[in-house]
Design a protein around this motif. Sequence first.
Motif, PDB file in Angstrom:
ATOM      1  N   LYS A  29       0.887  -1.153  -0.088  1.00  0.00           N
ATOM      2  CA  LYS A  29       0.100   0.074  -0.035  1.00  0.00           C
ATOM      3  C   LYS A  29       0.882   1.413   0.026  1.00  0.00           C
ATOM      4  O   LYS A  29       0.812   2.403  -0.799  1.00  0.00           O
ATOM      5  N   VAL A 117      -0.448   4.529   6.436  1.00  0.00           N
ATOM      6  CA  VAL A 117      -0.063   3.256   6.231  1.00  0.00           C
ATOM      7  C   VAL A 117       0.376   2.737   7.399  1.00  0.00           C
ATOM      8  O   VAL A 117      -0.218   1.401   7.842  1.00  0.00           O
ATOM      9  N   TYR A 122      -5.846   3.375   4.771  1.00  0.00           N
ATOM     10  CA  TYR A 122      -5.562   3.366   3.282  1.00  0.00           C
ATOM     11  C   TYR A 122      -6.444   4.189   2.355  1.00  0.00           C
ATOM     12  O   TYR A 122      -6.327   3.909   1.166  1.00  0.00           O
ATOM     13  N   ASP A 126      -6.228   4.718  -1.754  1.00  0.00           N
ATOM     14  CA  ASP A 126      -7.185   3.886  -2.381  1.00  0.00           C
ATOM     15  C   ASP A 126      -7.939   4.701  -3.713  1.00  0.00           C
ATOM     16  O   ASP A 126      -8.241   4.507  -4.665  1.00  0.00           O
TER      17      ASP A 126
END
Length: 202
Positions: A29, A117, A122, A126
């Motif tokens: 991520k 993170v 997230y 995203d």
Amino acid sequence: MNAIDPTDYVEAPEGVESLKFGDEKQQAKFELGVCMAIYKWEELNTAVENSWGGPKSGEKRDWISGIVIDLFAEKIVDIQLIEETLLYAMVDEFDTEIDNDSALEIGALIMKFYRDVALQKYAKIDELYEKWQAKQSIKENVKKVHVEEDPNNPDVSDSEDDEDDEDVPELQDDEMEIDEEPHGPIVDDDGFELVQKKGRRR
């Protein structure tokens, strides 16, 4: 945007030698977040779109994302290190000097993503990724439309024009010969009338 602290930094905890995340999902991520931050940098986007770094400008942008991610293999990273890395990369790879604070802003965004993170937050990464995917799909659709229109239609019309140009004069010539010759009977030297054949029309 909030004021950026140019002295901001992140440091690995005691006994840990790297800022890389031990959890694979977190590391993935974060790497995605770095890429999205780099792709958000308008100055770099302009350089890529205009191929200032040559035909492989897009690959160079991905390489820049990679070198920023590699910075976090160290124990400590500060925002100015990220900024300087971005600015040097622009000069080296795109022969472009940036004289505004855009690289610092991208550095601040990357630091924010790192902290998000670390807390397993997230959502922002995203969201940027979804926007980027949507933009890519629009670009792909535009490319497909151009690919379908440009090579096919002109080729079809060109070939039709060529066929017309070739066929029409031949037909006209044949017709002219056929019309002109049989105006009257043809008589040979002995005075006999020759029978005209129709075989020339095909």
